[in-house]
Design an enzyme around this catalytic site. Structure first.
Site, PDB file in Angstrom:
ATOM      1  N   GLY A 294       0.866  -1.175   0.000  1.00  0.00           N
ATOM      2  CA  GLY A 294       0.000   0.000   0.000  1.00  0.00           C
ATOM      3  C   GLY A 294       0.906   1.228   0.000  1.00  0.00           C
ATOM      4  O   GLY A 294       1.862   1.301   0.784  1.00  0.00           O
ATOM      5  N   ALA A 295       0.598   2.175  -0.893  1.00  0.00           N
ATOM      6  CA  ALA A 295       1.538   3.278  -1.154  1.00  0.00           C
ATOM      7  C   ALA A 295       1.982   4.044   0.108  1.00  0.00           C
ATOM      8  O   ALA A 295       3.182   4.189   0.357  1.00  0.00           O
ATOM      9  CB  ALA A 295       0.926   4.216  -2.192  1.00  0.00           C
TER      10      ALA A 295
ATOM     11  N   GLN B 250      -5.621  -8.938  -2.353  1.00  0.00           N
ATOM     12  CA  GLN B 250      -5.603  -7.940  -1.270  1.00  0.00           C
ATOM     13  C   GLN B 250      -7.021  -7.548  -0.843  1.00  0.00           C
ATOM     14  O   GLN B 250      -7.239  -7.198   0.313  1.00  0.00           O
ATOM     15  CB  GLN B 250      -4.850  -6.676  -1.716  1.00  0.00           C
TER      16      GLN B 250
ATOM     17  N   ASP C  32      -1.604   4.691  -6.241  1.00  0.00           N
ATOM     18  CA  ASP C  32      -0.165   4.504  -5.990  1.00  0.00           C
ATOM     19  C   ASP C  32       0.665   5.654  -6.537  1.00  0.00           C
ATOM     20  O   ASP C  32       1.755   5.940  -6.039  1.00  0.00           O
ATOM     21  CB  ASP C  32       0.314   3.182  -6.592  1.00  0.00           C
TER      22      ASP C  32
ATOM     23  N   ASN D  92      -3.130   2.628 -10.011  1.00  0.00           N
ATOM     24  CA  ASN D  92      -3.558   1.873  -8.824  1.00  0.00           C
ATOM     25  C   ASN D  92      -3.529   0.389  -9.191  1.00  0.00           C
ATOM     26  O   ASN D  92      -3.208   0.022 -10.326  1.00  0.00           O
ATOM     27  CB  ASN D  92      -4.954   2.332  -8.372  1.00  0.00           C
ATOM     28  N   LYS D  93      -3.859  -0.437  -8.236  1.00  0.00           N
ATOM     29  CA  LYS D  93      -3.788  -1.896  -8.417  1.00  0.00           C
ATOM     30  C   LYS D  93      -4.433  -2.335  -9.732  1.00  0.00           C
ATOM     31  O   LYS D  93      -5.494  -1.822 -10.110  1.00  0.00           O
ATOM     32  CB  LYS D  93      -4.481  -2.570  -7.229  1.00  0.00           C
TER      33      LYS D  93
HETATM   34  O1  MRU Z   1       0.615  -4.108  -4.564  1.00  0.00           O
HETATM   35  P1  MRU Z   1      -0.005  -3.362  -3.411  1.00  0.00           P
HETATM   36  O2  MRU Z   1      -0.792  -4.241  -2.506  1.00  0.00           O
HETATM   37  O3  MRU Z   1       1.016  -2.513  -2.682  1.00  0.00           O
HETATM   38  O4  MRU Z   1      -1.019  -2.363  -4.113  1.00  0.00           O
HETATM   39  C1  MRU Z   1      -1.723  -1.459  -3.310  1.00  0.00           C
HETATM   40  C2  MRU Z   1      -2.700  -0.631  -4.026  1.00  0.00           C
HETATM   41  O5  MRU Z   1      -2.797  -0.654  -5.239  1.00  0.00           O
HETATM   42  C3  MRU Z   1      -3.502   0.322  -3.194  1.00  0.00           C
HETATM   43  O6  MRU Z   1      -4.767   0.492  -3.739  1.00  0.00           O
HETATM   44  C4  MRU Z   1      -2.798   1.672  -3.175  1.00  0.00           C
HETATM   45  O7  MRU Z   1      -1.460   1.525  -2.766  1.00  0.00           O
HETATM   46  C5  MRU Z   1      -3.471   2.646  -2.279  1.00  0.00           C
HETATM   47  S1  MRU Z   1      -3.140   2.314  -0.578  1.00  0.00           S
HETATM   48  C6  MRU Z   1      -3.842   3.506   0.391  1.00  0.00           C
END
Ligand code: MRU
Length: 350
Positions: free
Chosen positions: A52-53, A201, A242, A252-253
């Site tokens: 998560g970012a 996730q 992200d 984003n994801k």
């Molecule tokens: O690969 P990850 O689990 O780090 O991806 C996370 C995401 O895409 C979240 O939606 C993003 O980081 C926002 S977290 C507040």
């Protein structure tokens, strides 16, 4: 109900150590990892024990403190050289979430700020800055929550993708903070959590933390979102981010872009909740955002068994980019940018 856990927890003074929830083990096991070295932090970020970012940014800041602990008695030149080495090393752990380099650059600016300080004094300042980054992250989550809650009416079905909750930040999350705030304001919400292939996730983490906090949640497979929208169960989509380019394009994801297209096709507002540290104004558009490619085995051997024939080609980008015109609003700790584009984004960020 408030959260009873800390995604990241520093114990002790500047010579202390970092504890992280190992998110790869949830929901089956709740276990903390002790990250005592910068290498431990790098691996925890790379293997998504912390993810998560915003959480990655906070973890990297603590990693820089850990990586310079042994140089407190060194000369300033040696300390500075180690600090830069540690920063470059951590920056290479994951490429897409800009909060990682944002946090490291904050520490870098501190390290460059006072040439007269001793190594020990400078290390103490890096420690204090990392603590501040974590504290600000917690406060930012609450502000995002308050601004975003105003966009949701009681009775809303909210779809979210991946995990943008307390497990992805040092506080209450970004997208999920909006939901927690709306609920605290007495609004009735039902959350639909996309399971979020390939690493789940949404199913493993978002569903877990919403359940912990007594928020009604239904998990759906990613390929069900269109049908669930057509059935009239969703009135708003809220996701995290992200990295956001100057024109409002959002990385984003993987799968977020598809959800945004579906939301537009069904006339459902699509909101992104993210702190200002997730914006990268150096990038004019989302086409320039580096997209992390992850191991084939995440797709071929998901959770304990082989699901793709051996030798078959796999493509596994971890993120996608949603073009700004598909986004109804971006919610930050400063307020809401409706219909984001370059001018409104730059005005919002001052
Ligand atoms: O690969 P990850 O689990 O780090 O991806 C996370 C995401 O895409 C979240 O939606 C993003 O980081 C926002 S977290 C507040």
């Amino acid at each position: 109900m408030h959260r009873a856990y800390h995604t990241l927890r520093w114990e002790g003074d500047a010579l202390g150590t970092l504890y992280l929830i190992d998110q790869t083990l949830l929901p089956e096991q709740f276990t903390e990892i002790n990250a005592a070295t910068v290498e431990d932090v790098w691996h925890a970020i790379r293997q998504l024990s912390v993810r998560g970012a915003p959480a990655i940014g906070v973890a990297a800041a603590w990693g820089a403190v850990l990586g310079t602990q042994q140089c407190r008695d060194s000369s300033r030149a040696e300390f500075d050289s180690r600090q830069r080495e540690v920063s470059d090393y951590l920056a290479g752990s994951r490429p897409t979430a800009v909060n990682l380099s944002w946090a490291l650059q904050r520490l870098q600016r501190i390290a460059e700020s006072d040439a007269d300080a001793t190594a020990a004094q400078m290390h103490q300042r890096l420690f204090e800055e990392a603590a501040l980054i974590q504290l600000e992250d917690e406060q930012m989550c609450d502000r995002i929550g308050r601004h975003g809650a105003e966009l949701l009416e009681s009775g809303t079905g909210v779809l979210t993708h991946c995990n943008a909750g307390s497990l992805a930040t040092a506080g209450n999350g970004t997208a999920l903070s909006v939901i927690f705030s709306a609920k605290a304001a007495g609004k009735q919400l039902h959350v639909y959590a996309d399971e979020t292939r390939p690493l789940l996730q949404g199913a493993r983490l978002t569903a877990w933390e919403l359940q912990q906090r007594d928020v009604e949640v239904t998990v759906i497979c990613d390929n069900m979102a269109a049908q669930v929208m057509k059935e009239g169960r969703i009135q708003a989509v809220v996701t995290g981010a992200d990295r956001i380019a100057a024109n409002g394009d959002v990385a984003n994801k993987i799968g977020t872009y598809g959800v945004a297209l579906l939301a537009r096709a069904h006339g459902i507002p699509f909101y992104v909740a993210a702190p200002s540290s997730t914006f990268d104004l150096v990038l004019a558009t989302g086409n320039e955002i580096p997209i992390e490619q992850r191991a084939d085995t995440e797709v071929t051997h998901g959770f304990g068994r082989q699901t793709v024939p051996a030798g078959v080609d796999v493509y596994n980008p971890a993120f996608d980019v949603t073009p700004a015109p598909l986004i109804d609003a971006i919610i930050t700790e400063r307020g809401v940018v409706h219909r984001p584009e370059t001018q409104s984004v730059c005005r919002h960020l001052g």
